[in-house]
Scaffold this motif. Structure first.
Motif, PDB file in Angstrom:
ATOM      1  N   ASP A 155     -16.058  -7.377 -10.854  1.00 36.95           N
ATOM      2  CA  ASP A 155     -16.769  -6.299 -10.159  1.00 36.95           C
ATOM      3  C   ASP A 155     -17.592  -5.539 -11.188  1.00 36.95           C
ATOM      4  OD1 ASP A 155     -17.429  -3.781  -8.707  1.00 36.95           O
ATOM      5  OD2 ASP A 155     -16.047  -4.586  -7.215  1.00 36.95           O
ATOM      6  N   ARG A 156     -18.762  -5.102 -10.810  1.00 39.73           N
ATOM      7  CA  ARG A 156     -19.635  -4.388 -11.743  1.00 39.73           C
ATOM      8  C   ARG A 156     -19.484  -2.876 -11.648  1.00 39.73           C
ATOM      9  NH1 ARG A 156     -25.589  -4.193  -8.977  1.00 39.73           N
ATOM     10  NH2 ARG A 156     -24.860  -3.317  -7.036  1.00 39.73           N
ATOM     11  N   ASP A 157     -18.786  -2.409 -10.622  1.00 43.45           N
ATOM     12  CA  ASP A 157     -18.740  -0.990 -10.289  1.00 43.45           C
ATOM     13  C   ASP A 157     -17.538  -0.280 -10.907  1.00 43.45           C
ATOM     14  OD1 ASP A 157     -19.642   1.312  -9.097  1.00 43.45           O
ATOM     15  OD2 ASP A 157     -19.183   0.690  -7.044  1.00 43.45           O
ATOM     16  N   THR A 158     -17.571   1.037 -10.835  1.00 45.06           N
ATOM     17  CA  THR A 158     -16.507   1.904 -11.334  1.00 45.06           C
ATOM     18  C   THR A 158     -15.931   2.679 -10.159  1.00 45.06           C
ATOM     19  OG1 THR A 158     -17.613   2.126 -13.468  1.00 45.06           O
ATOM     20  CG2 THR A 158     -16.071   3.857 -12.889  1.00 45.06           C
ATOM     21  N   TYR A 159     -14.634   2.954 -10.176  1.00 44.29           N
ATOM     22  CA  TYR A 159     -14.026   3.734  -9.104  1.00 44.29           C
ATOM     23  C   TYR A 159     -14.449   5.186  -9.182  1.00 44.29           C
ATOM     24  CZ  TYR A 159     -10.936  -0.054  -7.675  1.00 44.29           C
ATOM     25  OH  TYR A 159     -10.445  -1.234  -7.203  1.00 44.29           O
ATOM     26  N   GLY A 160     -14.727   5.765  -8.013  1.00 43.76           N
ATOM     27  CA  GLY A 160     -15.069   7.176  -7.905  1.00 43.76           C
ATOM     28  C   GLY A 160     -14.070   7.885  -7.006  1.00 43.76           C
ATOM     29  N   GLN A 196      -8.743   2.688  -0.876  1.00 42.13           N
ATOM     30  CA  GLN A 196      -8.621   1.542  -1.763  1.00 42.13           C
ATOM     31  C   GLN A 196      -7.330   1.599  -2.564  1.00 42.13           C
ATOM     32  OE1 GLN A 196     -12.299   0.705  -3.828  1.00 42.13           O
ATOM     33  NE2 GLN A 196     -13.492   1.297  -2.062  1.00 42.13           N
ATOM     34  N   ALA A 197      -6.931   0.441  -3.091  1.00 39.61           N
ATOM     35  CA  ALA A 197      -5.655   0.294  -3.790  1.00 39.61           C
ATOM     36  C   ALA A 197      -5.777   0.816  -5.220  1.00 39.61           C
ATOM     37  CB  ALA A 197      -5.228  -1.169  -3.783  1.00 39.61           C
ATOM     38  N   ILE A 198      -5.880   2.149  -5.351  1.00 37.49           N
ATOM     39  CA  ILE A 198      -6.018   2.759  -6.670  1.00 37.49           C
ATOM     40  C   ILE A 198      -5.232   4.067  -6.733  1.00 37.49           C
ATOM     41  CG2 ILE A 198      -8.282   1.749  -7.077  1.00 37.49           C
ATOM     42  CD1 ILE A 198      -9.463   4.586  -6.521  1.00 37.49           C
ATOM     43  N   ALA A 199      -5.084   4.586  -7.946  1.00 38.38           N
ATOM     44  CA  ALA A 199      -4.446   5.878  -8.193  1.00 38.38           C
ATOM     45  C   ALA A 199      -5.492   6.820  -8.774  1.00 38.38           C
ATOM     46  CB  ALA A 199      -3.288   5.704  -9.170  1.00 38.38           C
ATOM     47  N   ALA A 200      -5.181   8.101  -8.827  1.00 37.91           N
ATOM     48  CA  ALA A 200      -6.120   9.098  -9.349  1.00 37.91           C
ATOM     49  C   ALA A 200      -6.560   8.768 -10.772  1.00 37.91           C
ATOM     50  CB  ALA A 200      -5.490  10.485  -9.291  1.00 37.91           C
ATOM     51  N   GLY A 201      -5.697   8.165 -11.562  1.00 35.45           N
ATOM     52  CA  GLY A 201      -6.032   7.807 -12.939  1.00 35.45           C
ATOM     53  C   GLY A 201      -7.060   6.697 -13.050  1.00 35.45           C
ATOM     54  N   ASP A 202      -7.371   6.034 -11.935  1.00 33.68           N
ATOM     55  CA  ASP A 202      -8.359   4.957 -11.947  1.00 33.68           C
ATOM     56  C   ASP A 202      -9.788   5.467 -11.774  1.00 33.68           C
ATOM     57  OD1 ASP A 202      -6.435   2.931 -12.278  1.00 33.68           O
ATOM     58  OD2 ASP A 202      -6.044   2.887 -10.127  1.00 33.68           O
ATOM     59  N   ILE A 203      -9.938   6.747 -11.428  1.00 32.18           N
ATOM     60  CA  ILE A 203     -11.272   7.314 -11.250  1.00 32.18           C
ATOM     61  C   ILE A 203     -12.026   7.242 -12.587  1.00 32.18           C
ATOM     62  CG2 ILE A 203     -12.599   9.387 -10.624  1.00 32.18           C
ATOM     63  CD1 ILE A 203     -10.956   8.065  -8.334  1.00 32.18           C
ATOM     64  N   GLY A 204     -13.235   6.710 -12.539  1.00 34.14           N
ATOM     65  CA  GLY A 204     -14.050   6.565 -13.739  1.00 34.14           C
ATOM     66  C   GLY A 204     -13.810   5.281 -14.503  1.00 34.14           C
ATOM     67  N   ALA A 252     -12.863  -3.747 -12.076  1.00 33.11           N
ATOM     68  CA  ALA A 252     -12.253  -4.991 -12.563  1.00 33.11           C
ATOM     69  C   ALA A 252     -11.123  -4.707 -13.546  1.00 33.11           C
ATOM     70  CB  ALA A 252     -13.304  -5.885 -13.208  1.00 33.11           C
ATOM     71  N   LEU A 253     -11.306  -3.721 -14.411  1.00 30.61           N
ATOM     72  CA  LEU A 253     -10.280  -3.410 -15.409  1.00 30.61           C
ATOM     73  C   LEU A 253      -9.102  -2.668 -14.786  1.00 30.61           C
ATOM     74  CD1 LEU A 253     -12.580  -2.394 -18.408  1.00 30.61           C
ATOM     75  CD2 LEU A 253     -11.698  -4.658 -17.763  1.00 30.61           C
ATOM     76  N   ALA A 254      -9.394  -1.741 -13.876  1.00 33.59           N
ATOM     77  CA  ALA A 254      -8.315  -1.007 -13.203  1.00 33.59           C
ATOM     78  C   ALA A 254      -7.459  -1.955 -12.367  1.00 33.59           C
ATOM     79  CB  ALA A 254      -8.899   0.096 -12.318  1.00 33.59           C
ATOM     80  N   GLN A 255      -8.093  -2.876 -11.647  1.00 35.48           N
ATOM     81  CA  GLN A 255      -7.333  -3.806 -10.816  1.00 35.48           C
ATOM     82  C   GLN A 255      -6.574  -4.827 -11.665  1.00 35.48           C
ATOM     83  OE1 GLN A 255      -6.444  -3.907  -7.666  1.00 35.48           O
ATOM     84  NE2 GLN A 255      -7.523  -1.998  -7.270  1.00 35.48           N
ATOM     85  N   ALA A 256      -7.155  -5.262 -12.758  1.00 35.99           N
ATOM     86  CA  ALA A 256      -6.436  -6.200 -13.634  1.00 35.99           C
ATOM     87  C   ALA A 256      -5.166  -5.539 -14.158  1.00 35.99           C
ATOM     88  CB  ALA A 256      -7.328  -6.647 -14.787  1.00 35.99           C
TER      89      ALA A 256
END
Length: 141
Positions: free
Chosen positions: A41-46, A53-61, A65-69
């Motif tokens: 993925d080329r994008d960053t979580y906002g 989406q399957a993320i936590a607050a620490g994934d913002i920014g 691809a790196l956060a999901q890995a």
């Protein structure tokens, strides 16, 4: 449930890690459908991604691809998971070689590029998407 007969060392490539891709990656590992994942993925979580989406607050920014890995390695530490921060248009064709490619993209152009690449490689391609109003999901093989 029996495990499907995959090839190329059970590598699944998932392109697009937004509303669908993050969950697909997790379910692929939990169901033990693959032992290796390549997440692209080329994008960053906002902040707007937190709700659905399957993320936590620490994934913002953090690049998706790196956060999901990182997340998938926590789910299954024995799996090989690689995150690649790139658009599908910039990805070398050979990186898409695997047992299957799962496209979870929100761009028609990116979906077309991914379809053409998989066709050239002879790799099975599964495309999934959701309409913006959230009332319809689409899957194409």
């Amino acid at each position: 449930m029996s495990r499907p007969n995959l090839t190329l060392a059970d590598l699944i490539v998932i392109v697009g890690l937004g509303n669908i891709g993050g969950y697909v990656a997790e379910l692929t590992l939990r169901a033990r459908l693959a032992r290796r994942l390549l997440l692209v993925d080329r994008d960053t979580y906002g902040p707007g991604n937190l709700a659905g989406q399957a993320i936590a607050a620490g994934d913002i920014g953090v690049p998706k691809a790196l956060a999901q890995a990182r997340r998938q390695r926590r789910i299954d530490p024995t799996a090989e998971v690689e995150g690649v921060v790139a658009s599908v248009e910039a990805l070398p064709l050979g990186r898409l070689r695997g047992a299957a490619v799962l496209g979870c993209l929100d761009s028609r152009r990116a979906r077309q590029v991914l379809f053409d690449a998989c066709w050239r490689l002879g790799v099975p391609y599964i495309d999934a998407g959701v309409l913006a109003d959230g009332l319809l999901a689409r899957i194409s093989v």
